[in-house]
Design a protein around this motif. Structure first.
Motif, PDB file in Angstrom:
ATOM      1  N   HIS A  60       0.828  -1.207   0.000  1.00 38.30           N
ATOM      2  CA  HIS A  60       0.000   0.000   0.000  1.00 38.30           C
ATOM      3  C   HIS A  60       0.864   1.260   0.000  1.00 38.30           C
ATOM      4  CE1 HIS A  60      -3.996  -2.056   1.498  1.00 38.30           C
ATOM      5  NE2 HIS A  60      -3.638  -2.402   0.287  1.00 38.30           N
ATOM      6  N   HIS A 111      -0.398 -10.706   2.342  1.00 35.89           N
ATOM      7  CA  HIS A 111      -1.746 -10.290   2.766  1.00 35.89           C
ATOM      8  C   HIS A 111      -2.784 -11.314   2.320  1.00 35.89           C
ATOM      9  CE1 HIS A 111      -2.375  -8.920  -1.403  1.00 35.89           C
ATOM     10  NE2 HIS A 111      -1.245  -8.230  -1.314  1.00 35.89           N
ATOM     11  N   ARG A 112      -4.012 -11.093   2.770  1.00 36.32           N
ATOM     12  CA  ARG A 112      -5.127 -11.979   2.362  1.00 36.32           C
ATOM     13  C   ARG A 112      -5.305 -11.917   0.841  1.00 36.32           C
ATOM     14  NH1 ARG A 112      -8.933  -7.366   5.035  1.00 36.32           N
ATOM     15  NH2 ARG A 112      -8.627  -5.909   3.339  1.00 36.32           N
ATOM     16  N   HIS A 170     -11.078  -9.270  -0.646  1.00 40.60           N
ATOM     17  CA  HIS A 170     -12.073  -8.677   0.250  1.00 40.60           C
ATOM     18  C   HIS A 170     -13.346  -8.422  -0.527  1.00 40.60           C
ATOM     19  CE1 HIS A 170     -11.178  -4.820  -1.758  1.00 40.60           C
ATOM     20  NE2 HIS A 170      -9.910  -5.202  -1.723  1.00 40.60           N
ATOM     21  N   HIS A 198     -13.316  -2.015   1.333  1.00 36.59           N
ATOM     22  CA  HIS A 198     -12.991  -3.274   2.016  1.00 36.59           C
ATOM     23  C   HIS A 198     -14.174  -3.624   2.904  1.00 36.59           C
ATOM     24  CE1 HIS A 198      -8.297  -2.694   1.881  1.00 36.59           C
ATOM     25  NE2 HIS A 198      -8.831  -2.866   0.688  1.00 36.59           N
ATOM     26  N   GLU A 218      -6.782 -10.947  -5.523  1.00 41.40           N
ATOM     27  CA  GLU A 218      -5.602 -10.100  -5.657  1.00 41.40           C
ATOM     28  C   GLU A 218      -4.365 -10.653  -4.952  1.00 41.40           C
ATOM     29  OE1 GLU A 218      -5.658  -6.340  -3.502  1.00 41.40           O
ATOM     30  OE2 GLU A 218      -7.714  -6.697  -2.887  1.00 41.40           O
ATOM     31  N   ARG A 258       1.354  -7.387  -8.086  1.00 46.68           N
ATOM     32  CA  ARG A 258      -0.004  -7.741  -7.651  1.00 46.68           C
ATOM     33  C   ARG A 258      -0.914  -7.634  -8.879  1.00 46.68           C
ATOM     34  NH1 ARG A 258      -0.443  -4.624  -3.633  1.00 46.68           N
ATOM     35  NH2 ARG A 258      -1.768  -2.878  -4.238  1.00 46.68           N
TER      36      ARG A 258
HETATM   37  N1  GLY Z   1      -4.786  -4.735  -1.059  1.00 47.56           N
HETATM   38  C1  GLY Z   1      -4.961  -5.897  -0.274  1.00 47.56           C
HETATM   39  C2  GLY Z   1      -5.857  -5.741   0.890  1.00 47.56           C
HETATM   40  O1  GLY Z   1      -5.929  -4.667   1.489  1.00 47.56           O
HETATM   41  O2  GLY Z   1      -6.508  -6.685   1.275  1.00 47.56           O
END
Ligand code: GLY
Ligand code: MN
Ligand code: MN
Length: 366
Positions: free
Chosen positions: A206, A295-296, A299, A306, A328, A340
């Protein structure tokens, strides 16, 4: 729309009833927009929707914000003026309703909640965001068409950038500015985020775009999105600036794409969310890249960028038709680069539909 709002309110009331909650307080948030049809600004002035289990709702708003809400169809519009004590007004309304258990959504500020609790001793307060999220988690046809619109606009902005944009020799900030202009010109309400992360900065998922000048050979993680009539699009692509120089990057790119496609292929009603995350992770593990996926997998997406369902380890909830999720996976190597690839997918009765249409192939942009 009015019918849909009435239906949402009725479902919330049923949920309040089954959790023995007498009244719900909903502060400015996606929940608020979901229930009233209006966005509301989060501010130091109290704005709150009061939904009793039965009877009319109250929308308590600062007088200067009230002209936006005059068409509120589900009860009273109560205005308060600067200099009034809105917590006292709210407390009195809850006493009138004889609300013993009061539900509060996550965005109802602590700065309002704590004084309200002091004023209403002996009442029970409960978190109701999970109840509202459960209402929001499956999208209606009207919501799906707004999500499609949002996503089509992001696709269009990205196609323009691929045709006209330049990376090499420009700063991340300059690229972000151009992408943001395209997103607004294509009709998004606003640009909610525009990540441009080049070279080693791309290892920060991010990253905030800065003054780094993009170099020939840099992978550039570009993650763009924002709302259309409140509903969010979210897409990531990772082109290379100029010439692809690092063969490890090309290999990692294909691995991420393989993980993304494997997850997409596995999505269908009934499959647990964590299973989809695991499938993507297992693909990356076969390439020795599992540790680099930090990361996961994804979402939910709707009035928030999110929101549930989260495709993450530990979430055993099954996918259901009408859910909208991101797919993602990413690989991030500190000091080197990141990659990504992110699409939005809707779960259908039959399986899935990919809403994002932008191509996936590894792209070299000048
Ligand atoms: N960009 C990945 C997430 O915030 O889940
Ligand atoms: Mn994104
Ligand atoms: Mn996302």
């Amino acid at each position: 729309m009015q019918n849909e709002l009435a239906h949402r309110l009725a479902r919330l009331r049923t949920a309040l009833g089954s959790h023995q909650i007498d009244a719900a307080l909903v502060g400015p948030s996606a929940d608020f927009r979901y229930l009233t049809g209006h966005p509301a600004s989060e501010s130091e002035r109290l704005t709150v929707l009061v939904v009793p289990r039965e009877g009319e709702c109250t929308l308590l708003v600062p007088e200067l914000e009230s002209p936006k809400f005059t068409d509120f169809p589900f009860g009273r519009l109560d205005r308060w003026r600067d200099g009034d004590d809105p917590i006292d007004l709210l407390a009195r309304r809850l006493l009138d309703l004889d609300a013993r258990t009061i539900g509060v959504n996550d965005e109802f500020r602590a700065g309002f909640l704590l004084p309200l609790q002091e004023r209403l001793t002996g009442r029970r307060f409960a978190r109701i965001s999970p109840l509202i999220q459960e209402l929001r988690i499956v999208k209606s046809p009207a919501e799906l068409s707004l999500l499609r619109e949002a996503i089509a606009r992001v696709d269009a902005a990205w196609a323009r950038f691929c045709a006209e944009g330049r990376l090499v020799g420009r700063t991340e900030r300059q690229v972000a500015r151009q992408l943001s202009e395209f997103l607004l010109e294509e009709g998004l309400d606003e640009v909610a985020f525009c990540i441009v992360a080049s070279g080693p900065n791309a290892a920060s998922p991010h990253h905030e775009p800065g003054d780094r000048i993009i170099q020939d050979g840099d992978p550039v993680v570009i993650d763009i999105g924002g709302p259309y009539q409140g509903y969010y699009a979210d897409m990531t692509r990772t082109p290379v600036a100029g010439t692809i120089r690092d063969p490890d990057f090309a290999v990692a790119y294909e691995a991420v794409l393989e993980a993304q496609q494997a997850a997409f292929a596995a999505m269908r009603p009934g499959v647990p969310c964590e299973e989809i995350d695991r499938i993507a992770r297992d693909v990356l593990a076969t390439h020795g890249l599992a540790e680099a996926f930090t990361h996961r997998l994804g979402h939910g997406l709707g009035l928030s960028v999110h929101e549930p369902p989260y495709l993450v380890r530990g979430n055993r909830a099954p996918l259901r038709p009408g859910m909208v999720v991101t797919d993602e996976p990413g690989v991030y190597l500190a000091g080197r680069w990141g990659v990504r690839i992110e699409d939005v997918v809707v779960i259908t009765e039959e399986g899935t539909e990919r809403l994002t249409r932008s191509p996936h192939d590894l792209l070299a942009l000048p």
